[in-house]
Motif scaffolding. Sequence first.
Motif, PDB file in Angstrom:
ATOM      1  N   THR A  49       0.812  -1.225   0.000  1.00  6.06           N
ATOM      2  CA  THR A  49       0.000   0.000   0.000  1.00  6.06           C
ATOM      3  C   THR A  49       0.847   1.277   0.000  1.00  6.06           C
ATOM      4  O   THR A  49       0.316   2.373  -0.110  1.00  6.06           O
ATOM      5  N   VAL A 106      -2.318   1.926  -5.091  1.00  4.52           N
ATOM      6  CA  VAL A 106      -3.496   2.581  -4.514  1.00  4.52           C
ATOM      7  C   VAL A 106      -4.763   1.925  -5.068  1.00  4.52           C
ATOM      8  O   VAL A 106      -4.712   1.200  -6.067  1.00  4.52           O
ATOM      9  N   SER A 119      -6.702   2.535   1.149  1.00  9.92           N
ATOM     10  CA  SER A 119      -5.659   3.063   0.269  1.00  9.92           C
ATOM     11  C   SER A 119      -5.372   4.528   0.602  1.00  9.92           C
ATOM     12  O   SER A 119      -6.201   5.241   1.152  1.00  9.92           O
ATOM     13  N   LYS A 120      -4.150   4.948   0.227  1.00  6.75           N
ATOM     14  CA  LYS A 120      -3.857   6.377   0.297  1.00  6.75           C
ATOM     15  C   LYS A 120      -4.563   7.070  -0.862  1.00  6.75           C
ATOM     16  O   LYS A 120      -5.047   6.403  -1.792  1.00  6.75           O
ATOM     17  N   GLN A 121      -4.539   8.398  -0.844  1.00  3.95           N
ATOM     18  CA  GLN A 121      -5.072   9.124  -1.990  1.00  3.95           C
ATOM     19  C   GLN A 121      -4.212   8.807  -3.215  1.00  3.95           C
ATOM     20  O   GLN A 121      -3.000   8.594  -3.085  1.00  3.95           O
ATOM     21  N   LYS A 129      -0.618  10.009  -3.970  1.00  2.58           N
ATOM     22  CA  LYS A 129       0.393   9.929  -2.909  1.00  2.58           C
ATOM     23  C   LYS A 129       1.211   8.646  -2.916  1.00  2.58           C
ATOM     24  O   LYS A 129       1.879   8.335  -1.912  1.00  2.58           O
ATOM     25  N   GLU A 150       6.564   9.104   0.248  1.00  2.82           N
ATOM     26  CA  GLU A 150       6.170  10.469   0.639  1.00  2.82           C
ATOM     27  C   GLU A 150       7.358  11.277   1.172  1.00  2.82           C
ATOM     28  O   GLU A 150       8.420  10.719   1.448  1.00  2.82           O
ATOM     29  N   GLY A 152      -8.842   7.110   0.660  1.00  2.56           N
ATOM     30  CA  GLY A 152      -8.026   7.435   1.814  1.00  2.56           C
ATOM     31  C   GLY A 152      -8.774   8.160   2.914  1.00  2.56           C
ATOM     32  O   GLY A 152      -8.172   8.839   3.739  1.00  2.56           O
TER      33      GLY A 152
END
Lengths: 242, 147
Positions: A96, A100, A107-109, A112, A116, A239
């Motif tokens: 993850t 995504v 999930s993250k946006q 992203k 990060e 997210g």
Amino acid sequence: MNRTAGAQEDTAPGRTGRLRRFVHDNGLALAFGAAFVLAVAGQAAAGRAEFNSLLITDGLAPVDLPAYLTSSDFAVDVTENWQSEFLQFFLYIFVTVWLVQRGSPESKQTGKAGPESDREQLVGEHARDDSPRWAAAPGWRRAVYSHSLGLVMGVIFLLCWFSQSVTGTAAYNEQQLRQLEAPVAWSEYLLRAEFWSRTLQNWQSELLAVAAMAVFSIYLRQRGSPESKPVGAAHAATGVEG
Amino acid sequence: MSREKQRRPPPSRVRTGSRALLTVVLLAATTACGALAERRDDALATVTVFEQALRTGQKEPLCAALAPVTREELEQSARASCEQAIEDEEVPAAGAVRHLDVYGDQARAVLDHDTLFLAHFPGGWKVTAAGCRPRSEQPYQCTVKGR
């Protein structure tokens, strides 16, 4: 004497309050820990009954509970499930970072993907006063701490899988000898269908559960659960946790 | 020497916990190894008794070393007592033990001229099969065996 009794009265509610608070604040870990113990106890009782049924059919002596709990038959059944659970979390944690799922709260946006920036991750010079010490530390300590959750899950997975292979060899050989067949070496057991059948039947179920959770949570909701989006959140919202 | 230098820091809870865990693991490993060695010795003792009885032609200890299910099968198929039935079976005196495998309550003893299978019972190790010859991709073929 009165003073002592008074002191007890003063401290008892304090202790009860602290205990209640501890239970409230750690409810998730305590509930799942207790359920785990009950499930293992149930597995031990059912597994022993099944094992003894096989022994009696072969005209052999049944085993008592302590003997079953220390047997390879019980150990392989436990470790084959443990390894797959820790593999599931290890994969989920690492995958993850990069992959995504649009609309999933798991999930993250979508923009992203990746490890990060230091600012987003609150590490190095961006660490706050209440950040863990190793988040601010330079060099290997920050690198290790930045991956510690996935690493620990991965190491436990490998240990459990190795343990499954060792206890599986012993359990398989015990069965071989019961059937008047020759035992096999550990390296040979790793190539046997039994080892891969035990392994893959657990992996497939874990992977299916993860895939189902990632997709179902796009469209379905559980009010109040942090594993779900808020009930009114859009299907496309990614997210967002409830 | 300053006071700070003389005072040793108390061991952390994590370090104490790790030492306790390590002690428990080492103790468990030592106990397990000791128990396994004892089981191997006990299985070997049964093999020795069985082979000695075969060499000297003593039927009673020979039958006593057989597992209940093996003895029962022998008596039923011969329709005779174990002591009488065992005489008709071609179980060779097998010489020295070359190799012993013990897994849980099961064992295999490979001797110079025979292979024995054993199982652990409350009364100790008993022979479940004797006069066994290996076959490719199949279980051993045994002269004396249980179900």
